[in-house]
Design an enzyme around this catalytic site. Structure first.
Site, short mmCIF file in Angstrom:
data_model
loop_
_atom_site.label_atom_id
_atom_site.label_comp_id
_atom_site.label_asym_id
_atom_site.label_seq_id
_atom_site.Cartn_x
_atom_site.Cartn_y
_atom_site.Cartn_z
N VAL A 64 -5.16 3.60 10.45
CA VAL A 64 -6.04 3.24 11.56
C VAL A 64 -5.89 1.75 11.89
O VAL A 64 -5.93 1.35 13.05
CB VAL A 64 -7.51 3.57 11.20
N HIS A 75 -0.20 3.28 19.84
CA HIS A 75 -1.64 3.03 20.02
C HIS A 75 -1.81 1.59 20.48
O HIS A 75 -2.11 0.69 19.71
CB HIS A 75 -2.39 3.27 18.70
N ASP A 84 -7.70 7.78 21.36
CA ASP A 84 -7.17 7.76 22.74
C ASP A 84 -7.22 9.18 23.33
O ASP A 84 -7.59 9.36 24.49
CB ASP A 84 -5.73 7.23 22.74
N GLN A 98 0.84 -1.22 0.00
CA GLN A 98 0.00 0.00 0.00
C GLN A 98 0.87 1.26 0.00
O GLN A 98 0.54 2.24 -0.67
CB GLN A 98 -0.96 -0.01 1.20
P1 NDP Z 1 -12.87 -2.71 11.76
O1 NDP Z 1 -13.36 -1.80 10.70
O2 NDP Z 1 -13.65 -2.79 13.02
O3 NDP Z 1 -11.36 -2.37 12.13
C1 NDP Z 1 -10.40 -2.11 11.13
C2 NDP Z 1 -9.05 -1.91 11.74
O4 NDP Z 1 -9.05 -0.75 12.54
C3 NDP Z 1 -8.59 -3.06 12.63
O5 NDP Z 1 -7.21 -3.27 12.39
C4 NDP Z 1 -8.81 -2.50 14.00
O6 NDP Z 1 -7.88 -3.05 14.94
C5 NDP Z 1 -8.45 -1.06 13.78
N1 NDP Z 1 -8.83 -0.15 14.85
C6 NDP Z 1 -8.09 0.92 15.23
N2 NDP Z 1 -8.64 1.55 16.22
C7 NDP Z 1 -9.76 0.90 16.52
C8 NDP Z 1 -10.76 1.09 17.50
N3 NDP Z 1 -10.72 2.06 18.36
N4 NDP Z 1 -11.79 0.25 17.53
C9 NDP Z 1 -11.83 -0.77 16.67
N5 NDP Z 1 -10.91 -1.00 15.73
C10 NDP Z 1 -9.88 -0.18 15.66
O7 NDP Z 1 -12.67 -4.18 11.19
P2 NDP Z 1 -13.54 -5.04 10.22
O8 NDP Z 1 -13.03 -6.43 10.34
O9 NDP Z 1 -15.00 -4.75 10.37
O10 NDP Z 1 -13.18 -4.47 8.79
C11 NDP Z 1 -11.91 -4.59 8.21
C12 NDP Z 1 -12.12 -4.57 6.72
O11 NDP Z 1 -10.84 -4.51 6.13
C13 NDP Z 1 -12.82 -5.82 6.18
O12 NDP Z 1 -13.91 -5.40 5.38
C14 NDP Z 1 -11.74 -6.52 5.35
O13 NDP Z 1 -12.26 -7.09 4.18
C15 NDP Z 1 -10.84 -5.36 5.03
N6 NDP Z 1 -9.43 -5.68 4.80
C16 NDP Z 1 -8.82 -4.99 3.81
C17 NDP Z 1 -7.50 -5.23 3.53
C18 NDP Z 1 -6.88 -4.48 2.42
O14 NDP Z 1 -7.38 -3.43 2.03
N7 NDP Z 1 -5.78 -4.97 1.87
C19 NDP Z 1 -6.71 -6.20 4.26
C20 NDP Z 1 -7.42 -6.85 5.32
C21 NDP Z 1 -8.75 -6.57 5.58
P3 NDP Z 1 -8.21 -4.32 15.86
O15 NDP Z 1 -8.23 -5.51 14.94
O16 NDP Z 1 -7.06 -4.32 16.81
O17 NDP Z 1 -9.53 -4.04 16.50
#
Ligand code: NDP
Length: 326
Positions: A129, A187, A159, A112
């Site tokens: 994020v 973080h 935070d 990326q």
């Molecule tokens: P979320 O949208 O809930 O979270 C996304 C990321 O943000 C996670 O790494 C999460 O960390 C992080 N994060 C940072 N701060 C916070 C916070 N305060 N609360 C919650 N999360 C936080 O995850 P989903 O699984 O719903 O969605 C992820 C999407 O990303 C999916 O649709 C998937 O397909 C996509 N994806 C895309 C990729 C790419 O573009 N190459 C690669 C992998 C996934 P944490 O896990 O620690 O909660």
């Protein structure tokens, strides 16, 4: 009328992405007078869900939304992007070691960074994020030779906002009365929320609360607020994370108010003894679209000890992904 701003979001069909896209389209990030193009990026299995997001965006008939691009091709998704919010990341699986999590995410954020370097606007502002956000950001910046590492930041604004809300509540004030909150470091649970320079209604916060409350309740509560929300809601904090991402970008572009600052994880430059080489949360002011680390704050022994712990964690994370840093 100015050109629409091009805003790329990875993981756009996920929980945070779903909350983000609609608020950006409503003008909550750049303002109610700036039209936007949303460039929504997902991995191939999530493209059908992303189509649903695009359909809902169309159904909102947002006046500021000019176009929605949906793609699994990161070069197409970052093409000409003025802002990139890197939200998609691989969550920690059962029994997964932190080193594996770092390595798996590094494989996402290296390409990326390269795609941003190849395809985005030369002035792109990047916010990471997806966790582990600071080290993912480091990897993206290191793989983007045509961009300045200072264009890459990671989010500690949630935070910062959590700490602001907690201190306001304790002092019987409103969050808008709180100034100069600081989050130092990673973080993660080692972050250090620091109230030494914070004021509430013009009074030093440290005089309004006890040291015992600050150290034994406030700090762990801010550090572990994410887990508290998962326990209450049954799923992680998505709306507040999206709101903080908007705040981070809006502050970067439109500036910090006079007499206040915010917290952003940015490349360390030796300020406060944090050697270059990590993405470390600092107090920053923003003006004319640029951030600068606040200089000259006194650091007491307690704060120094906490700042060192979180710095060491970041340097350990960097060592675990050294092979992904060209
Ligand atoms: P979320 O949208 O809930 O979270 C996304 C990321 O943000 C996670 O790494 C999460 O960390 C992080 N994060 C940072 N701060 C916070 C916070 N305060 N609360 C919650 N999360 C936080 O995850 P989903 O699984 O719903 O969605 C992820 C999407 O990303 C999916 O649709 C998937 O397909 C996509 N994806 C895309 C990729 C790419 O573009 N190459 C690669 C992998 C996934 P944490 O896990 O620690 O909660």
């Amino acid at each position: 009328m100015s050109q629409p701003a091009r805003i790329a979001i990875t993981g756009a069909a996920g929980n945070i992405g779903y909350a983000l896209a609609f608020r950006i389209a409503a003008g909550d990030m750049l303002g109610k007078d700036r039209s936007v193009v949303l460039q929504l990026i997902e991995i191939p299995p999530a493209l059908p869900a992303l189509q649903g997001v695009a359909m809902e965006l169309a159904d909102c008939a947002f006046p500021l939304l000019r176009e929605v691009v949906t793609t699994a091709d990161i070069n197409e998704g970052f093409n000409g992007a003025d802002y990139a919010l890197l939200v998609g990341a691989k969550p920690r699986g059962p029994g997964m070691e932190r080193g594996d999590l770092l390595a798996d995410n590094g494989k996402i954020f290296g390409p990326q960074g390269k795609a941003l370097s190849d395809s985005a606007s030369r002035d792109v502002r990047v916010l990471v994020v997806g966790n582990p956000a600071n080290t993912n950001c480091l990897i993206a910046a290191a793989n983007a030779p045509a961009l300045d590492p200072g264009q890459f930041t990671a989010m500690t604004r949630l935070d910062h906002n959590r700490a602001t809300a907690q201190i306001a509540d304790k002092a019987g004030a409103h969050s808008t009365d709180v100034r100069r909150m600081t989050i130092w470091g990673n973080h993660s649970a080692t972050q250090h929320p620091d109230i030494a320079h914070c004021t509430v209604g013009g009074k030093p916060a440290a005089e309004l609360v006890s040291q015992a409350w600050y150290r034994e309740q406030f700090i762990p509560r801010v550090q572990k607020r994410g887990a508290e929300i998962i326990r209450a809601r049954g799923s992680s904090s998505a709306a507040s994370a999206a709101s903080a991402a908007l705040d981070h970008m809006r502050t970067w572009v439109h500036g910090t108010p006079e007499g206040d600052w915010t917290s952003m994880a940015v490349p360390s430059d030796g300020s406060y003894g944090i050697a270059p080489g990590v993405i470390y949360s600092h107090p920053v002011t923003c003006a004319a679209g640029a951030y600068s680390i606040v200089q000259g704050l006194a650091i007491d022994d307690f704060c120094r000890e906490r700042m060192t712990i979180t710095d060491q964690e970041l340097r350990g994370e960097r060592a675990a992904v050294a092979n992904l840093l060209p």
